[in-house]
Scaffold this motif. Structure first.
Motif, PDB file in Angstrom:
ATOM      1  N   VAL A   1      34.307  46.372  33.523  1.00 30.73           N
ATOM      2  CA  VAL A   1      34.188  45.896  34.901  1.00 30.73           C
ATOM      3  C   VAL A   1      35.562  45.674  35.531  1.00 30.73           C
ATOM      4  O   VAL A   1      35.804  46.047  36.672  1.00 30.73           O
ATOM      5  CB  VAL A   1      33.367  44.586  34.970  1.00 30.73           C
ATOM      6  N   PHE A   2      36.460  45.072  34.739  1.00 33.96           N
ATOM      7  CA  PHE A   2      37.779  44.686  35.252  1.00 33.96           C
ATOM      8  C   PHE A   2      38.885  45.485  34.582  1.00 33.96           C
ATOM      9  O   PHE A   2      38.884  45.651  33.371  1.00 33.96           O
ATOM     10  CB  PHE A   2      38.033  43.194  35.010  1.00 33.96           C
ATOM     11  N   ASP A   3      39.832  45.967  35.376  1.00 35.32           N
ATOM     12  CA  ASP A   3      40.993  46.684  34.856  1.00 35.32           C
ATOM     13  C   ASP A   3      42.135  45.688  34.711  1.00 35.32           C
ATOM     14  O   ASP A   3      42.832  45.375  35.679  1.00 35.32           O
ATOM     15  CB  ASP A   3      41.389  47.824  35.787  1.00 35.32           C
ATOM     16  N   LEU A   4      42.316  45.192  33.507  1.00 37.44           N
ATOM     17  CA  LEU A   4      43.344  44.181  33.253  1.00 37.44           C
ATOM     18  C   LEU A   4      44.747  44.762  33.304  1.00 37.44           C
ATOM     19  O   LEU A   4      45.719  44.032  33.408  1.00 37.44           O
ATOM     20  CB  LEU A   4      43.095  43.523  31.891  1.00 37.44           C
ATOM     21  N   GLU A   5      44.857  46.075  33.244  1.00 35.99           N
ATOM     22  CA  GLU A   5      46.170  46.738  33.258  1.00 35.99           C
ATOM     23  C   GLU A   5      46.645  47.095  34.658  1.00 35.99           C
ATOM     24  O   GLU A   5      47.767  47.540  34.834  1.00 35.99           O
ATOM     25  CB  GLU A   5      46.114  48.018  32.401  1.00 35.99           C
TER      26      GLU A   5
ATOM     27  N   MET B   1      43.872  42.077  39.915  1.00 37.95           N
ATOM     28  CA  MET B   1      43.135  42.783  38.899  1.00 37.95           C
ATOM     29  C   MET B   1      42.065  43.620  39.597  1.00 37.95           C
ATOM     30  O   MET B   1      41.242  43.090  40.334  1.00 37.95           O
ATOM     31  CB  MET B   1      42.560  41.731  37.945  1.00 37.95           C
ATOM     32  N   LYS B   2      42.110  44.890  39.407  1.00 34.36           N
ATOM     33  CA  LYS B   2      41.123  45.798  40.008  1.00 34.36           C
ATOM     34  C   LYS B   2      39.789  45.649  39.284  1.00 34.36           C
ATOM     35  O   LYS B   2      39.748  45.279  38.109  1.00 34.36           O
ATOM     36  CB  LYS B   2      41.590  47.251  39.906  1.00 34.36           C
ATOM     37  N   ASN B   3      38.708  45.955  39.996  1.00 32.37           N
ATOM     38  CA  ASN B   3      37.393  45.868  39.363  1.00 32.37           C
ATOM     39  C   ASN B   3      36.444  46.910  39.941  1.00 32.37           C
ATOM     40  O   ASN B   3      36.735  47.519  40.966  1.00 32.37           O
ATOM     41  CB  ASN B   3      36.824  44.456  39.532  1.00 32.37           C
ATOM     42  N   ARG B   4      35.308  47.078  39.248  1.00 31.94           N
ATOM     43  CA  ARG B   4      34.293  48.062  39.634  1.00 31.94           C
ATOM     44  C   ARG B   4      33.019  47.383  40.135  1.00 31.94           C
ATOM     45  O   ARG B   4      31.953  48.004  40.142  1.00 31.94           O
ATOM     46  CB  ARG B   4      33.937  48.928  38.424  1.00 31.94           C
ATOM     47  N   ILE B   5      33.116  46.146  40.554  1.00 29.18           N
ATOM     48  CA  ILE B   5      31.910  45.393  40.900  1.00 29.18           C
ATOM     49  C   ILE B   5      31.144  46.056  42.044  1.00 29.18           C
ATOM     50  O   ILE B   5      29.918  46.217  41.953  1.00 29.18           O
ATOM     51  CB  ILE B   5      32.247  43.928  41.220  1.00 29.18           C
ATOM     52  N   ALA B   6      31.808  46.449  43.102  1.00 29.44           N
ATOM     53  CA  ALA B   6      31.107  47.073  44.236  1.00 29.44           C
ATOM     54  C   ALA B   6      30.387  48.347  43.779  1.00 29.44           C
ATOM     55  O   ALA B   6      29.230  48.577  44.146  1.00 29.44           O
ATOM     56  CB  ALA B   6      32.077  47.380  45.365  1.00 29.44           C
ATOM     57  N   GLU B   7      31.057  49.145  42.984  1.00 28.62           N
ATOM     58  CA  GLU B   7      30.456  50.387  42.466  1.00 28.62           C
ATOM     59  C   GLU B   7      29.221  50.077  41.619  1.00 28.62           C
ATOM     60  O   GLU B   7      28.161  50.706  41.790  1.00 28.62           O
ATOM     61  CB  GLU B   7      31.511  51.112  41.627  1.00 28.62           C
ATOM     62  N   LEU B   8      29.330  49.117  40.711  1.00 26.96           N
ATOM     63  CA  LEU B   8      28.206  48.751  39.844  1.00 26.96           C
ATOM     64  C   LEU B   8      27.067  48.139  40.653  1.00 26.96           C
ATOM     65  O   LEU B   8      25.894  48.431  40.410  1.00 26.96           O
ATOM     66  CB  LEU B   8      28.677  47.775  38.763  1.00 26.96           C
ATOM     67  N   ARG B   9      27.413  47.323  41.615  1.00 32.36           N
ATOM     68  CA  ARG B   9      26.412  46.678  42.477  1.00 32.36           C
ATOM     69  C   ARG B   9      25.642  47.724  43.284  1.00 32.36           C
ATOM     70  O   ARG B   9      24.413  47.712  43.325  1.00 32.36           O
ATOM     71  CB  ARG B   9      27.120  45.681  43.407  1.00 32.36           C
ATOM     72  N   LYS B  10      26.363  48.645  43.895  1.00 30.59           N
ATOM     73  CA  LYS B  10      25.723  49.668  44.726  1.00 30.59           C
ATOM     74  C   LYS B  10      24.851  50.607  43.890  1.00 30.59           C
ATOM     75  O   LYS B  10      23.798  51.057  44.356  1.00 30.59           O
ATOM     76  CB  LYS B  10      26.775  50.461  45.492  1.00 30.59           C
ATOM     77  N   ALA B  11      25.265  50.878  42.657  1.00 31.71           N
ATOM     78  CA  ALA B  11      24.477  51.743  41.773  1.00 31.71           C
ATOM     79  C   ALA B  11      23.124  51.111  41.451  1.00 31.71           C
ATOM     80  O   ALA B  11      22.171  51.816  41.103  1.00 31.71           O
ATOM     81  CB  ALA B  11      25.247  52.023  40.485  1.00 31.71           C
ATOM     82  N   ARG B  12      23.046  49.807  41.588  1.00 33.16           N
ATOM     83  CA  ARG B  12      21.796  49.085  41.334  1.00 33.16           C
ATOM     84  C   ARG B  12      21.097  48.685  42.641  1.00 33.16           C
ATOM     85  O   ARG B  12      20.197  47.848  42.624  1.00 33.16           O
ATOM     86  CB  ARG B  12      22.075  47.861  40.475  1.00 33.16           C
TER      87      ARG B  12
END
Length: 67
Positions: free
Chosen positions: A59-63, A1-12
């Motif tokens: 956050v998570f790409d379930l597809e 499952m792909k996610n955007r955690i690194a992107e969201l973390r770095k933005a903060r």
């Protein structure tokens, strides 16, 4: 499952250790989730979404196809 955690973390301006402390998990757990080596439990996924002020679906790409 792909996610955007690194992107969201770095933005903060957070590093993996900062995020791990906020989530009460190890830095290695954050690394494994970010690199799609580990899918978080549902409670942890909710905690991540709440921390970033967004929905789990944002956050998570379930597809995403399995790796």
């Amino acid at each position: 499952m792909k996610n955007r955690i690194a992107e969201l973390r770095k933005a903060r301006s957070m590093n993996q250790s900062d995020l791990a402390a906020a989530l009460d998990v190890s830095r290695q757990t954050v690394h494994c989730i970010e690199t799609d080596k580990y899918d978080p439990s549902l409670p942890l996924a909710y905690k991540i979404a709440r921390l970033f002020g967004t929905s789990i679906e944002d956050v998570f790409d379930l597809e995403a196809p399995p790796h």
